[in-house]
Design an enzyme around this catalytic site. Structure first.
Site, PDB file in Angstrom:
ATOM      1  N   LYS A  77       3.750 -24.224  -9.234  1.00 35.03           N
ATOM      2  CA  LYS A  77       4.761 -23.255  -9.302  1.00 35.03           C
ATOM      3  C   LYS A  77       6.168 -23.447  -8.899  1.00 35.03           C
ATOM      4  CE  LYS A  77       2.096 -21.426  -5.763  1.00 35.03           C
ATOM      5  NZ  LYS A  77       1.475 -20.641  -4.765  1.00 35.03           N
ATOM      6  N   CYS A 100      -5.321 -16.676   4.232  1.00 34.15           N
ATOM      7  CA  CYS A 100      -5.344 -18.093   3.929  1.00 34.15           C
ATOM      8  C   CYS A 100      -4.011 -18.613   4.343  1.00 34.15           C
ATOM      9  CB  CYS A 100      -6.008 -18.348   2.534  1.00 34.15           C
ATOM     10  SG  CYS A 100      -4.484 -18.388   1.333  1.00 34.15           S
ATOM     11  N   CYS A 135       1.464 -16.274   1.073  1.00 36.12           N
ATOM     12  CA  CYS A 135       1.903 -15.452   0.114  1.00 36.12           C
ATOM     13  C   CYS A 135       3.147 -14.532   0.900  1.00 36.12           C
ATOM     14  CB  CYS A 135       0.975 -14.878  -0.625  1.00 36.12           C
ATOM     15  SG  CYS A 135      -0.056 -15.618  -1.730  1.00 36.12           S
ATOM     16  N   ARG A 174       8.862 -18.537 -11.534  1.00 39.21           N
ATOM     17  CA  ARG A 174       8.401 -17.359 -11.381  1.00 39.21           C
ATOM     18  C   ARG A 174       9.576 -16.305 -11.220  1.00 39.21           C
ATOM     19  NH1 ARG A 174       2.479 -17.990  -7.994  1.00 39.21           N
ATOM     20  NH2 ARG A 174       1.662 -19.440  -9.471  1.00 39.21           N
ATOM     21  N   CYS A 185      -8.791 -11.330  -3.301  1.00 38.31           N
ATOM     22  CA  CYS A 185      -8.231 -12.441  -3.184  1.00 38.31           C
ATOM     23  C   CYS A 185      -9.215 -13.874  -3.015  1.00 38.31           C
ATOM     24  CB  CYS A 185      -6.971 -12.826  -2.334  1.00 38.31           C
ATOM     25  SG  CYS A 185      -6.406 -14.563  -2.506  1.00 38.31           S
ATOM     26  N   LYS A 197       9.858 -21.426  -7.531  1.00 38.55           N
ATOM     27  CA  LYS A 197       9.957 -20.162  -7.070  1.00 38.55           C
ATOM     28  C   LYS A 197      11.544 -20.141  -6.831  1.00 38.55           C
ATOM     29  CE  LYS A 197       5.702 -18.615  -5.178  1.00 38.55           C
ATOM     30  NZ  LYS A 197       5.006 -17.962  -4.007  1.00 38.55           N
ATOM     31  N   CYS A 229      -0.181 -10.219   3.305  1.00 37.66           N
ATOM     32  CA  CYS A 229      -0.700 -10.409   1.916  1.00 37.66           C
ATOM     33  C   CYS A 229      -1.856  -9.581   1.577  1.00 37.66           C
ATOM     34  CB  CYS A 229      -1.198 -11.981   1.454  1.00 37.66           C
ATOM     35  SG  CYS A 229      -2.525 -12.431   2.502  1.00 37.66           S
ATOM     36  N   ARG A 256       0.258  -9.254 -12.678  1.00 39.45           N
ATOM     37  CA  ARG A 256       1.731  -9.063 -11.891  1.00 39.45           C
ATOM     38  C   ARG A 256       2.760  -9.105 -12.773  1.00 39.45           C
ATOM     39  NH1 ARG A 256       1.740 -14.187  -8.641  1.00 39.45           N
ATOM     40  NH2 ARG A 256       0.341 -13.029  -7.218  1.00 39.45           N
TER      41      ARG A 256
END
Length: 1526
Positions: free
Chosen positions: A1161, A1427, A1431, A1091, A1388, A1163, A1382, A1022
């Site tokens: 994470k 899931c 995302c 990120r 994944c 964001k 996603c 990414r």
């Protein structure tokens, strides 16, 4: 009373009751035949059969795949087999029919095409030894279908029952067959005798001409009639001579003793079944039917006056129509007082029965034959009738006149009959007159059977479209379906390679003559001007060179067009021949049967310059079943062995680029070319997802290798063989070795050598299991204590970690412990173990995890596994609320419960009862485990052991980060390890900080495991791309990386950046370096850091976007990690020196993050009202741009504490929207973001990663307290928020112009996937635009793309390119434009269900409902994820589907259209059928009940469908789906 409406149903019902195996032959597996839909329905419903003790087996086979091959194995095994088909397969199957005639096979044939079939399909095979029965009405079809099956069982011979379905289309419905009658007529006891007899034949075919002596048959019928004596059996030699003779007399055809003798004589040897025997059996069957129903049948059916002097013998369609016309004839009609004869038992032809049937008064007989393909002057039925009457001994032979029956309209029947009998009654009647239309009915007249017509499968259009793209008007497909060729009407002939090759040869000769004409014309002065001669001469010299000839052709045609002379006009009459065509034959894998006799062989042997594209559709998962009993050959190897042909093997769903290359090389090759094109499907309407998954398996495992072979390349100093995939199959390997190309291949692909030996499949796997177990035993040898084997099945690692911990604790107690995955354990050793502990998680709908499925299948199905000496216990991990509905409760810990019960059933003794871990308990599964483990130790006598050392705490992500030396770990060492495609578990966590995740292709897991291979590991990369803005050069560089180093696709993510998939470990470093050379980076694109910073794309306000983007990039740069590990690992050159691309590396110190970085994470996003296209509420920090009175950027309202990650059924986890902190000036915003991040760094939960996000820290600490700490650290205070307003969170598609006059085009990229397909060369188009545009590429937060800053000067060129590559299309439903998904499967590792590959299909299935309700243009935000990690930010969508298990989703409703409100659970664990039902109902309600301007998410709340979610902490409250107690 239940009724039968169609002849196909009537026949299918009888066939189902009378068969062990049903073979349904279809033109397409996605299109039902007249029989198949009924047969499939009976099988699906598990309807009972009279003959088969279980549910009959049903096989669907395409008509061109040599369908009767499938019969041999079944009949040798004693299975009563039935084939349902149309008549198009009969002539091609003649070799099979001769062999199968001696077996009780029944073939039900619907004559093709309905309404006006060609009965020559029947007459052409009349001598193959089968018995033939014909039915003409719905009731006859039922009765004669039963006759056919009973006759086959009693005679032991094959029977063909044929009919024209159109004959009965106007018939009244009939009652279902009497099951009692069917049982009596079939003689089930006789059928059982046949089923008990197995042939010892081991060859592919049954033997032809070998007597099949069975102790069944006519013996059981002897009791019915006194004069019938001993038993008979079948001999194909005798039966063909008797039963097939076209003129056999009944008394002379038996070939045996007289009736009197047979009553008293017992033969010492079984004799063949004669036509007399067939007659007798039919009469006895029809006697039984007449006795119970009153319906009468005989070998020939006569209707009309008993004293008729004229009669019509009809072998064709619709006898009922003729009979009705005769019955209504008046005295004025030529056909008054006449009779009608039709054959019921066509073969054997029973002459005596015909003479008995025909009134002796008949003096004139018209014979009508519906035979369109005549090979002799006299029709076969006419000859049958003539020979019968001549042999009858009658003194006065009637006048017999033959007619050819064409298609008759209902309105012309009277006129036709008048003509027939006027000629018949003439003094000198004319023979072979044709009655009706020879060419058949008009297309509208045959609509009754259009659904069964031959057509090209839609899936195969992929290759056709590529050919069309490459060669455009030059493309000529010689055997195209639907083409008009030389008067040939039969599509099956026109589509054959033989016909196509002949057509191309004729076309070649035609062009050669044309070239000669051009050469001659160029030497004359017959033109008005001198210009044509010059151009014609040039063209004639280049005529054989496609490139030169096609370049000159337009000029030549132009000169001739302006000349105006007769000579020029003559040449222009064939102007298409000035172009050198790209000529192709298109075929299927049906051409792979009998290669030596097919057109494929003729093309190769000829050496002609002909291209063949052969589409193979055999799925990898079906290969074994098909290869076991079929003689399919490898056309590619066959062609390579000729040595004169270009050969390529390609797969459009694996490598689009390789397909293009192969087709271009084939066209350029001077000689035969064969392209084997893979397109695996079970049915022609299979989804592209199914085709993709099957293709990946086949290519990855070497079943379908990708390669190109050019036998002339060696002369050019190039390699003849080019391998484009990793693995090849053994046959191809042997060919290469024999042709001395293997050494070249090894030098080019060193990694290939190891794979060549990996064709042992499961044997390799067994050896690996054995070695692993032996190694464990060697380690344990000499230790004291009882043995304990721990076997686990684990998907996400919990069961595996628990098992390994249990093993460590067992060793500490003195036990000999072995711990391994269930599938790694040799199942045959299970009975030798003393103590076995099994630990299993629960996957999907109560399924075993992937590494335990084979073990469970072996245990479940074993019949000889003796566990009497085994002690065992099971611990199961599950979630009692994962499947909330009562009917689904049994899925809870189902694998563990099933395994425990099965082990007991196999004789094992329990050590202790099964333990159940429940994620709903306070400590999740650990609660139940904590109670279970001490009981285990006590039962094994090691519960009170003293001096057990303390266990080291489990290694956490925090430990990994702390020990990583600022994100180095052992990544460099792992990249150098060539023995595996993977890296260590710890390094997998660290590489996330570097912008890459290790993944494996989940589509291939099972198959690779079966082959003894590790998973197909690869890496996702990414990029870090603040604001999602890239230059045209960067776009080209990203495109090249995806093609050369990835899987040929790019993903535009919901975080406005590029993502690459399928990057193998060896290409990981080159890909990272290429990204940095494009002045991009990947550091901090993932991991526990800040990120990629997002920013609204805002095409309509250029200045505001520029300013806002500047601050987004400033925040991104300010919060970037400082470690030099990234440069050290990824950016070193060959001389081991750092490559400094984007500035000098700084000292190795993390002043902001520290050695353990953040708890999770982080964001940040920026939105510019009125567009919330970046979902500003969903992030840790959301910045809402505020404009001043001058329209320029002034500052930002700051939100914090949003986040999407959730765990199913764990109510302690929830999504959350950002809370307002206040207003921040633009120049201080990066510092404010930093301080919010630092407070999270120091206060976030580092002990529980599920509780580590900023949203939980704020909720735990309290909003006011968190703000206070940020302001304290910052030294400033947040101001009151400024007013703002959002209209939507979707993109605005199409062209827009900004305040500077620059143009911006927002294009729809479904789910962000950039790839080329045959339908849509998107990737190529964007690459071509990037080569010429001076604007920029903006990636949106909704996974779409904006071409920005297009000047007026380049606008027309840009629009032309967009149109050329279909990129200008935004005419999609608003639902599709507002949807996103996603990646999910296959890459994944967290995915529980499909997402990106499924959402487009779901939207398609809803679009008709949108149209019906007038909602096509109404935007509804729909999102899907595989899931609950979120995302694609599903929790803010108006409608969301979140994967729960494969094919099952939780459905959420009520999100805010502006992205400002979370949605609420509406239904849990629902499948597609329920999804569609719910959505269709809700959409209809919305269309009817909504208020003006009301959005869907608001409507479902107002209508009471769901309750509104006020904020994240009440996300799980008041859901529409209430969990039920057991």
């Amino acid at each position: 009373m239940a009724q039968v409406l169609a002849v196909g149903e009537a026949v299918a019902r009888i066939a189902y009751l009378s068969s062990d195996l049903l073979i349904s032959v279809q033109t397409s597996l996605s299109t039902d035949s007249e029989f198949s839909k009924f047969l499939r329905q009976y099988v699906d419903n598990k309807a009972s059969s009279l003959i088969c003790s279980d549910v009959p087996e049903l096989q669907h086979i395409r008509h061109n795949a040599d369908p009767l091959l499938s019969v041999y194995q079944a009949v040798r095994a004693g299975k009563l087999t039935t084939v349902t088909t149309d008549s198009s397969v009969l002539i091609k199957s003649i070799p099979h029919l001769y062999r199968l005639a001696q077996y009780p096979v029944v073939i039900h044939v619907s004559l093709h095409s309905a309404g006006f079939p060609d009965y020559s399909d029947i007459t052409s095979i009349r001598n193959v030894g089968f018995t033939f029965l014909q039915s003409s009405s719905l009731q006859e079809a039922q009765d004669l279908a039963l006759t056919a099956h009973a006759l086959a069982i009693r005679s032991g011979k094959g029977v063909i029952h044929f009919f024209d379905a159109a004959n009965s289309k106007a018939d009244q419905p009939i009652a279902h067959e009497s099951r009692r009658l069917v049982e009596e007529v079939l003689d089930v006891s006789l059928a059982r005798q046949y089923q008990g007899m197995k042939s010892e034949d081991s060859s592919l075919y049954v033997s032809e001409g070998r007597p099949q002596v069975r102790d069944i048959g006519l013996r059981d019928t002897a009791e019915l009639v006194e004069v019938k004596g001993d038993s008979t059996a079948t001999s194909s030699e005798s039966s063909q001579s008797s039963a097939s003779s076209s003129s056999s007399d009944r008394k002379n055809s038996s070939g045996g003793a007289s009736e009197a003798e047979s009553a008293t004589t017992v033969d010492s040897q079984a004799k063949p079944v004669s036509s007399e025997d067939i007659d007798f059996i039919c009469e006895s069957i029809w006697s039984q039917i007449r006795g119970q129903t009153g319906r009468k049948y005989s070998a020939f059916n006569y209707t009309g006056p008993a004293n008729a002097e004229s009669a019509l013998f009809l072998f064709g369609s619709d006898p009922g129509l003729f009979a009705a016309e005769f019955a209504s004839a008046t005295q004025a009609d030529f056909f008054r007082h006449v009779g009608l004869v039709t054959p019921v038992l066509y073969r054997p032809w029973l002459s005596e029965r015909l003479t008995e049937t025909l009134p002796r008064s008949v003096k004139r007989l018209a014979v009508l034959e519906q035979v369109r393909r005549k090979t002799t002057k006299w029709g076969p039925v006419l000859l049958d009738v003539l020979m019968t009457l001549k042999a009858s001994g009658s003194q006065a032979l009637p006048t017999i006149v033959g007619y050819q029956l064409g298609y008759l309209e209902y309105t012309t029947i009277t006129q036709a009959l008048s003509g027939i009998f006027q000629n018949l009654l003439a003094q000198s009647p004319i023979q072979n007159l044709e009655v009706g239309q020879h060419g058949g009915p008009t297309p509208s007249a045959t609509s009754v059977n259009n659904e069964f017509q031959l057509s090209q499968p839609k899936l195969e259009n992929a290759y056709m479209k590529i050919l069309d793209q490459l060669f455009a008007e030059r493309l000529h497909i010689a055997n195209a379906l639907g083409s008009k060729n030389a008067g040939v009407e039969e599509q099956s002939i026109k589509s054959s390679p033989e016909y196509g090759f002949g057509s191309l040869l004729a076309r070649k000769e035609h062009r050669k003559r044309f070239v000669s004409e051009v050469e001659a014309a160029a030497k004359t002065r017959n033109f008005t001007t001198n210009s044509p001669q010059k151009w014609l001469s040039q063209w004639a010299l280049a005529a054989a060179d496609a490139e030169k000839a096609n370049k000159l052709a337009p000029e030549v045609i132009q000169r001739l067009s302006t000349d105006g002379s007769p000579a020029a006009s003559k040449l222009l009459g064939s102007k298409g021949l000035f172009y050198k065509e790209s000529q192709w034959l298109i075929g299927s894998d049906a051409w792979a049967y009998d290669l030596g006799n097919s057109g494929v062989h003729h093309v190769l042997a000829s050496g002609e310059n002909v291209n063949m594209l052969i589409v193979d559709s055999t799925p990898y998962s079906e290969r074994a079943a098909q290869d076991a009993a079929r003689r399919k050959k490898d056309i590619g190897l066959y062609a390579m062995n000729f040595g004169n042909a270009y050969v390529a093997s390609c797969a459009v769903y694996s490598s689009y680029t390789q397909v293009l290359q192969a087709m271009l090389e084939a066209e350029a090759f001077d000689g035969p070319s064969v392209i084997m094109a893979y397109l695996p499907y079970n049915r022609e309407d299979d989804s592209p997802l199914t085709v993709l998954q099957e293709t990946k398996k086949s290519v990855d495992l070497g079943y379908w290798p990708l390669y190109r072979w050019d036998p002339k390349a060696e002369a050019r100093g190039e390699e003849s063989f080019k391998l484009d995939s990793e693995r090849i199959k053994t046959e191809l390997q042997e060919f290469l070795r024999r042709d001395n190309h293997m050494s070249q291949l090894m030098r080019r692909h060193p990694q290939f050598h190891a794979h060549l030996s990996e064709s042992y499949g499961s044997e390799v796997r067994k050896v690996q299991k054995r070695k692993a177990k032996d190694a464990y035993e060697a380690l344990l040898e000499g230790l004291q204590g009882a043995p304990m084997t721990i076997l686990f099945a684990s998907d996400n690692g919990n069961a595996e970690n628990l098992s390994k911990r249990l093993a460590r604790r067992g060793k500490a107690r003195g036990l000999k412990t072995v711990c391994m995955a269930m599938d790694d354990f040799p199942l045959e050793d299970l009975g030798n173990e003393e103590n076995v502990v099994l630990v299993t998680a629960t996957a999907g709908q109560g399924e075993f995890p992937q590494n335990g499925r084979n073990f469970w299948e072996g245990v479940k199905t074993s019949t000889d596994l003796d566990l009497a000496n085994v002690n065992m216990s099971v611990f199961a991990l599950g979630d009692s609320h994962y499947w909330p509905r009562k009917e689904d409760k049994h899925y809870y810990n189902k694998p563990g419960k099933d395994l425990f019960a099965r082990m007991l059933a196999l004789g094992a003794k329990q050590i202790i009862d099964i333990g159940l871990g429940d994620d709903q308990d306070p400590d999740q599964y650990q609660t139940g485990y904590g109670e279970w483990e001490p009981k285990l130790w006590d039962a094994m006598g090691v519960g009170n052991v003293e001096g057990i050392p303390d266990e080291p705490p489990p290694i956490t992500n925090e430990d990994i980060k702390a020990a990583s030396n600022f994100l180095r770990g052992t990544i460099e060492e792992g990249l150098q390890d060539k023995s595996t495609g993977a890296i260590s578990a710890a390094d997998q966590q660290l590489t996330k900080f570097h912008g890459t995740y290790m993944q494996d292709d989940r589509d291939l897991r099972d198959e690779r495991k079966a082959q003894g291979l590790e998973p197909a590991y690869s890496f996702m990369i990414r990029c870090r791309l603040p604001g999602g803005v890239a230059t045209p050069l960067q776009w080209q560089q990203m495109d090249a990386i995806s093609t050369e180093l990835g899987n040929e696709t790019m993903k535009l993510t919901t975080r406005q950046t590029f993502q690459f998939h399928g990057v193998v470990k060896g290409k990981l470093k080159p890909a990272m370096q290429a990204i940095n050379q494009a002045l991009m980076t990947t550091i901090a694109a993932c991991g526990d850091v800040n990120r990629n910073v997002m920013c609204s794309s805002l095409p309509e306000l250029s200045d505001l976007h520029r300013d806002t983007f500047h601050y987004a990039k400033k925040i991104s740069d300010h919060l970037l990690p400082s470690t030099t590990a990234y440069h050290e690992i990824w950016l070193k050159d060959e001389n081991d020196k750092d490559v400094q691309v984007a500035g000098d590396a700084v000292q190795d110190f993390e002043p902001m993050y520290g050695p353990t970085y953040l708890p999770r994470k982080f964001k940040i996003t920026v939105a510019i009202p009125p567009h919330n296209d970046t979902d500003v509420y969903a992030h840790d920090v959301g910045l809402i741009a505020i404009r001043g009175e001058d329209g320029k950027l002034m500052g930002f309202n700051l939100l914090a504490g949003g986040g999407m990650g959730v765990t199913h059924n764990m109510k302690k986890t929830y999504p959350q929207t950002g809370r307002m902190f206040g207003y921040v000036d633009k120049d201080a915003v990066h510092i404010a973001c930093e301080k919010i991040m630092l407070v999270q760094r120091d206060n976030g939960d580092r002990t529980n990663r599920k509780h580590a996000r900023l949203k939980y820290t704020i909720d735990d600490m309290g909003l006011e307290e968190y703000i206070r700490r940020v302001e304290e650290l910052w030294g400033q205070k947040f101001e009151e928020p400024k007013p703002f307003h959002f209209d939507s969170n979707i993109d605005t598609f199409g062209w827009q112009k900004d305040e500077k006059g620059m143009n911006h085009f927002t294009m729809f990229i479904e789910n962000g996937r950039i790839e080329d397909t045959a339908d849509f060369p998107m990737k190529t188009g964007l690459r071509e635009i990037a080569k010429v545009t001076k604007g920029e590429f903006r990636l949106t937060g909704n996974q779409h793309l904006i071409l920005s800053n297009i000047s007026a000067a380049e606008l027309d060129e840009t629009k032309a390119l967009l149109k050329k590559y279909k990129l200008d299309n935004t005419n999609f439903s608003a639902l599709r434009l507002s949807s996103s998904a996603c990646v999910a499967f296959p890459t994944c590792g967290l995915a529980m269900a499909e997402s990106e590959r499924y959402l487009p299909e779901l939207v398609t299935k809803l679009e008709s409902t949108l149209e019906e309700n007038g909602l096509r243009q109404d935007s509804i935000v729909m999102r899907m994820t595989g899931c609950p990690n979120g995302c694609a930010r599903p929790w803010l969508a108006e409608v969301a589907f979140v994967g729960k298990a494969y094919g099952a989703y939780n459905m959420y409703l009520g999100g805010g259209y502006h992205g400002q409100r979370l949605n609420k659970l509406y239904r849990a664990s629902i499948m597609e059928e329920e999804i569609l039902g719910i959505m269709k109902g809700l959409l209809k309600r919305y269309a009817l009940e909504r208020e003006e301007g009301e959005r869907f998410g608001d409507f479902v709340i107002r209508a009471g469908v769901v309750k509104a979610t006020r904020e994240g902490r009440d996300f799980h409250d008041d859901t529409a789906e209430v969990e039920e107690d057991e």
